[in-house]
Design an enzyme around this catalytic site. Sequence first.
Site, PDB file in Angstrom:
ATOM      1  N   GLU A 246      39.187  53.989  28.061  1.00 57.69           N
ATOM      2  CA  GLU A 246      38.111  54.977  28.198  1.00 57.69           C
ATOM      3  C   GLU A 246      37.998  55.926  27.008  1.00 57.69           C
ATOM      4  OE1 GLU A 246      38.974  56.194  32.251  1.00 57.69           O
ATOM      5  OE2 GLU A 246      37.331  54.914  32.947  1.00 57.69           O
ATOM      6  N   LYS A 247      38.534  55.489  25.841  1.00 60.72           N
ATOM      7  CA  LYS A 247      38.547  56.432  24.719  1.00 60.72           C
ATOM      8  C   LYS A 247      37.156  56.716  24.159  1.00 60.72           C
ATOM      9  CE  LYS A 247      40.074  53.081  21.179  1.00 60.72           C
ATOM     10  NZ  LYS A 247      40.269  51.927  22.085  1.00 60.72           N
ATOM     11  N   PHE A 248      36.180  55.862  24.467  1.00 59.33           N
ATOM     12  CA  PHE A 248      34.812  56.164  24.014  1.00 59.33           C
ATOM     13  C   PHE A 248      33.879  56.515  25.167  1.00 59.33           C
ATOM     14  CE2 PHE A 248      36.307  53.377  20.455  1.00 59.33           C
ATOM     15  CZ  PHE A 248      36.455  54.430  19.546  1.00 59.33           C
TER      16      PHE A 248
ATOM     17  N   ASN B 103      41.165  57.253  44.550  1.00 60.91           N
ATOM     18  CA  ASN B 103      40.001  57.183  43.673  1.00 60.91           C
ATOM     19  C   ASN B 103      39.213  55.915  43.936  1.00 60.91           C
ATOM     20  OD1 ASN B 103      38.802  58.583  41.163  1.00 60.91           O
ATOM     21  ND2 ASN B 103      38.809  56.414  40.606  1.00 60.91           N
ATOM     22  N   GLU B 104      37.966  56.080  44.273  1.00 60.13           N
ATOM     23  CA  GLU B 104      37.065  54.932  44.428  1.00 60.13           C
ATOM     24  C   GLU B 104      37.741  53.750  45.126  1.00 60.13           C
ATOM     25  OE1 GLU B 104      35.293  54.087  40.608  1.00 60.13           O
ATOM     26  OE2 GLU B 104      33.866  55.724  40.830  1.00 60.13           O
TER      27      GLU B 104
ATOM     28  N   GLU C  66      31.836  62.837  40.032  1.00 57.93           N
ATOM     29  CA  GLU C  66      31.846  62.358  38.644  1.00 57.93           C
ATOM     30  C   GLU C  66      30.423  62.073  38.185  1.00 57.93           C
ATOM     31  OE1 GLU C  66      34.174  58.866  37.905  1.00 57.93           O
ATOM     32  OE2 GLU C  66      35.802  59.510  39.218  1.00 57.93           O
TER      33      GLU C  66
ATOM     34  N   TRP D 177      30.802  51.438  29.751  1.00 58.06           N
ATOM     35  CA  TRP D 177      30.963  50.163  30.456  1.00 58.06           C
ATOM     36  C   TRP D 177      29.641  49.519  30.843  1.00 58.06           C
ATOM     37  CZ3 TRP D 177      28.540  51.232  34.935  1.00 58.06           C
ATOM     38  CH2 TRP D 177      28.618  52.528  35.433  1.00 58.06           C
TER      39      TRP D 177
ATOM     40  N   CYS E 174      47.368  39.165  51.285  1.00 58.85           N
ATOM     41  CA  CYS E 174      48.800  38.879  51.481  1.00 58.85           C
ATOM     42  C   CYS E 174      49.105  38.613  52.956  1.00 58.85           C
ATOM     43  CB  CYS E 174      49.651  40.033  50.962  1.00 58.85           C
ATOM     44  SG  CYS E 174      49.719  41.454  52.069  1.00 58.85           S
TER      45      CYS E 174
HETATM   46  C1  GLA Z   1      34.895  55.708  37.714  1.00 57.10           C
HETATM   47  C2  GLA Z   1      36.311  56.222  37.880  1.00 57.10           C
HETATM   48  C3  GLA Z   1      36.771  57.095  36.762  1.00 57.10           C
HETATM   49  C4  GLA Z   1      36.314  56.578  35.419  1.00 57.10           C
HETATM   50  C5  GLA Z   1      34.817  56.423  35.454  1.00 57.10           C
HETATM   51  C6  GLA Z   1      34.240  55.977  34.133  1.00 57.10           C
HETATM   52  O1  GLA Z   1      33.938  56.423  38.337  1.00 57.10           O
HETATM   53  O2  GLA Z   1      36.497  56.901  39.096  1.00 57.10           O
HETATM   54  O3  GLA Z   1      38.195  57.168  36.805  1.00 57.10           O
HETATM   55  O4  GLA Z   1      36.928  55.364  35.150  1.00 57.10           O
HETATM   56  O5  GLA Z   1      34.477  55.468  36.401  1.00 57.10           O
HETATM   57  O6  GLA Z   1      32.839  55.923  34.191  1.00 57.10           O
HETATM   58 ZN    ZN Z   2      48.053  42.987  51.543  1.00 60.35          ZN
END
Ligand code: GLA
Ligand code: ZN
Length: 671
Positions: A356-358, A151-152, A308, A316, A159
């Site tokens: 991320e509850k909101f 993910n992202e 997404e 955020w 290190c």
């Molecule tokens: C990113 C992440 C997700 C989530 C969103 C919230 O894009 O990939 O897991 O945290 O942000 O906006």
């Molecule tokens: Zn490393």
Amino acid sequence: MPELKLSFFGHGGDYNPDQWRHIPGTLDEDIRLMKLAGCNLMSVGIFSWAALEPEEGRYDFDWLEEVLDKFAENGIHAFLATPSGARPQWMSAKYPEVLRVEENGIRRIHGVRHNHCFTSPVYREFVRRINTALAERFGHHPAVVGWHISNEYGGECHCELCQAAFRQYLKDTYKTLDNLNHAWWTGFWANTVTDWNQLHSPTRIGETHVHGLNLSWKRFVSHQTLDFMKAEIAPLREITPHLPVTTNLMTFFDGLDYFRFGDVFDFASFDSYPAWGRGESDEDEALTAAFNYDMMRCILKKPFALMESTPSQVNWQKVDKLKKPGMHFLSSMQAVAHGADTVQYFQWRKSRGSWEKFHGAVVDHVGHEHTRTFRDVAEVGDALKKLTGVLGSGTESDVALIYDLNNRWALDNSQGPRFEKHYVETLLEHYRALTRLGVNVDVVDQTYDFEGYRVVAAPLMYLIKPGVGERLEAFVEKGGTLIVTCRTGCVDQDDLCFLTGFPGPLRRVTGVWAEECDGLWDNERNGIRLSTGETYACRDMCDLIHAETARVLGEYTGDFYAGMPALTVNDFGAGRAYYIASRPEQAFLDAFYAKLLPEAGVRPLADNLPVGVQVAAREGEQGRYLFFMNFSRRPAKVELPAGTDALTGEAVFGEAELPVSGVRIVKCQEV
Ligand code: GLA
Ligand code: ZN
């Protein structure tokens, strides 16, 4: 290369059923709601490692099997994730080497996601094992249509393992220390390297002033992340050669060279979070989104997944605005207009606890479908069913805008003639002018093939890789139009200045020599007076250029260099090259491209677009679809071509009103 072959528009989102297992019936209720919202594609298991491998070597996949089985029974598909984005507590505790080391040499402790070393053999082995197990168990499951890798990806690790890998990367790149010392100009401040082991990542407790080192480190971080990704994918390619893989990318992220990801994944996917609803108009947010979509589409020159987006608000940004009525539909269609074959959200069900509850989600805490957000999502689901003809179709563009990560790294890192170079802002100014004129734009880097374009704009192309100057010359010679700006062609691949006079390899084609470059304070302006009479403000940097073979079209109005050329054009072969010697205000670029595009033979998709209304086209076997999108927050009038409204089936032609956040999608009549 396996393709993402969907016979339907993907619609859905990140789904984390493992967080809801303790509430019986949630999965069944989710499936009922997914069908109700027209959702058919979920990304599962992204951050589920703790649930998938609760203790070392003991996998618990039964819950995931139940989810996938129920999906298959209900016509819902899945991108199955590899869980490497966040590792379980037990792993960090027992094998601290999987955790990152910061620039200051301190190893992190367990916590947050993306806190893993890309080099660690221990981490790679854990990832290989779980990816293998997932592929063996679910790789042929009827619900699974592709892999969502990690993910992202982002961040870096300092290190000892990464230092060793960096040294090896430098050996592979430079072969000898002599070559490296030359490329990095290490005679400066007694930096000459006499042993490979002296090499270390840039750090504030050590070296950050050797540009060659900084640039090499950026390249290494990209290289090592891709190496890690290849290692993640290896077992998947073996066990599931039929499944395409992707990883989700971020807006204007400068940590990785996304264009190189095209060598590794089968389709691009993108996470889009514009701050809709800020200020008076959504034009700028829409431009940023569109620019990034155009880049995603160009990485492999094919449709991408909108992996997404939020169905309502994020949690955020400095201020998290709700999407105003119509904006969810408009923003989703915008991604489709620019080449997305899916519309997906973060996330399906809003989490009950933690960070991320909101954050907006399709299903809110209240748990039912009677919400504004749910209705908005269902509306998109309905529309996507009517757009099957768009699926898989491409985008034809006569105009390429060069956005190059190596250039961004070198330019941002360069000292002088001012701190802020505003690369991204400048790109967006050119993109804004082109978008306002209603043309499709490809966003590519300097390694791409320029053949087939009529216009190539390369703002602030400070770093020029070997061969690029020659290819741009050939492009212009054959009739293309090239636009460059101040601070062009200063350094080569190694960040060493060209000794042939700036703009280096583009001196011949632009017909100018940039002798000096003046830095301007933030509030300081110079002016460009065109030979046609108009005057525009310019800022940031002013190149003091000499027209060698170029014709002068505009001059500076101020400072001791008033009267020197500020805009030139050089006829070269069958084409021409423009040099804009500073960073002009938007109105200059709007007027400049309005004149240039017709001269270069570029036809707009639509004429007389009101500001804030954007248009994009997709073309494929089913025909040509034109998308008109109103981001202006005022009703606007547009001229629709003859065709059929793809959503209502009505015949359309001529003037139509686009309400606030309105979208019209026209399937054009065959001509
Ligand atoms: C990113 C992440 C997700 C989530 C969103 C919230 O894009 O990939 O897991 O945290 O942000 O906006
Ligand atoms: Zn490393």
